[in-house]
Design an enzyme around this catalytic site. Structure first.
Site, PDB file in Angstrom:
ATOM      1  N   SER A 142      52.354  32.009  31.421  1.00 31.79           N
ATOM      2  CA  SER A 142      52.679  30.716  31.374  1.00 31.79           C
ATOM      3  C   SER A 142      53.017  30.654  29.799  1.00 31.79           C
ATOM      4  O   SER A 142      52.540  31.568  28.896  1.00 31.79           O
ATOM      5  CB  SER A 142      51.266  29.702  31.342  1.00 31.79           C
ATOM      6  OG  SER A 142      51.503  28.555  30.779  1.00 31.79           O
ATOM      7  N   TYR A 155      42.809  27.909  31.382  1.00 31.30           N
ATOM      8  CA  TYR A 155      43.590  28.083  32.027  1.00 31.30           C
ATOM      9  C   TYR A 155      44.368  29.062  30.671  1.00 31.30           C
ATOM     10  O   TYR A 155      45.270  30.058  31.047  1.00 31.30           O
ATOM     11  CB  TYR A 155      44.539  26.928  31.964  1.00 31.30           C
ATOM     12  CG  TYR A 155      46.142  27.038  32.640  1.00 31.30           C
ATOM     13  CD1 TYR A 155      46.264  27.271  33.881  1.00 31.30           C
ATOM     14  CD2 TYR A 155      47.321  27.122  31.859  1.00 31.30           C
ATOM     15  CE1 TYR A 155      47.439  27.407  34.560  1.00 31.30           C
ATOM     16  CE2 TYR A 155      48.383  27.139  32.523  1.00 31.30           C
ATOM     17  CZ  TYR A 155      48.549  27.510  33.983  1.00 31.30           C
ATOM     18  OH  TYR A 155      49.718  27.554  34.419  1.00 31.30           O
TER      19      TYR A 155
END
Length: 276
Positions: A142, A155
């Site tokens: 990401s 995350y």
């Protein structure tokens, strides 16, 4: 990998978002598809759509955090298709919470899928990719694998780890001269349901998802085409969306100085919401 026709592709998280878009794009390119997701209903829809596009596609209900299930899945795919050429470890979830508020249970849940799923899929399928003589592994990180973001510590932890794990693996494949390309994908904002299905926080999930969709700059279909173009080029890094390039540049230019402005923006957002 220059040609996807008659190659066998394994895609996790294929029930929606980037996973589904990849499956449908590969279906048009003549790829044989082994698709998995924890959501059997959504997975069946993807398999059906791929079949309508002329692809040979099979669906496998799979929790990527379950190591034994992933190992068994790899053996089942090889038994069903005879080989594996492309693996995309795409399945992922989101969690919005500060470190102070976050529960260990939610942290372990996210890490088991976002990092454990990548490690499990890589270990399970790597021998088959090597044996194919023309393999490629894609692990999805990401833009949050570039910078730390408040309320995204779990995350961030997973996506930074996926980046490091994948870059090290690529070096190992090059050093050993194995016929396996390795790519790490860094999507920016993609119009998917990941926020709607996230855990943590007290905010209205529907409102948060609607807000995310407004700022998400890239469709899953465009993301899929970008990933496959990167595979064709054996790219080490695949950035998706203009925001990905911006967020990649920020820590390169500012170093750790980017952290204070982000903290200030977070504080301002909390004041506006009446939380501080």
């Amino acid at each position: 990998m220059k040609n996807f026709a008659q190659k066998v592709a394994v895609i996790t998280g294929a029930g929606s978002g980037i996973g589904r878009a990849l499956a449908l794009e590969l279906a048009l390119r003549g790829t044989r598809l082994a698709l998995s997701d924890v959501d059997s209903t959504a997975l069946d829809e993807t398999v059906g759509l791929a079949g309508e596009r002329g692809a040979e596609a099979r669906g496998y209900a799979l929790d990527v955090a379950d190591r034994e299930a992933v190992l068994a899945h790899a053996e089942a795919v090889v038994a069903d298709f005879g080989q594996v050429n492309l693996v995309v470890n795409n399945a992922g979830v989101a969690l919005g919470a500060t470190v102070e508020e976050m529960s260990f249970k939610d942290f372990d849940w996210l890490m088991g899928i976002n990092l454990g799923g990548v490690v499990n899929g890589t270990k399970a399928f790597l021998p088959h990719l090597i044996a194919s003589g023309d393999g490629h592994l894609v692990n999805v990180s990401s833009v949050f694998g570039f910078i730390g973001v408040p309320t995204q510590s779990a995350y961030n932890a997973a996506k930074f780890a996926v980046r490091g794990f994948t870059e090290a693996l690529r070096e190992e494949m090059l050093a050993a001269r194995h016929p396996v390309g390795v790519s790490c994908v860094h999507p920016g904002g993609i119009k998917t349901n990941i926020v709607r299905h996230s855990r943590g926080g007290d905010e209205d999930k529907a409102a948060a998802a609607a807000g995310f969709e407004k700022i998400a700059m890239t469709t899953p279909e465009k993301a899929a085409r970008t990933i496959l173009r990167g595979v064709e080029r054996r790219a080490a890094r695949i950035l998706i969306g203009p925001d990905a390039y911006v967020l990649d540049a920020i820590p390169r230019v500012l170093g750790s100085a980017y952290q204070r402005p982000l903290a200030s923006l977070t504080r301002l957002g909390l004041k506006r919401s009446g939380m501080n």
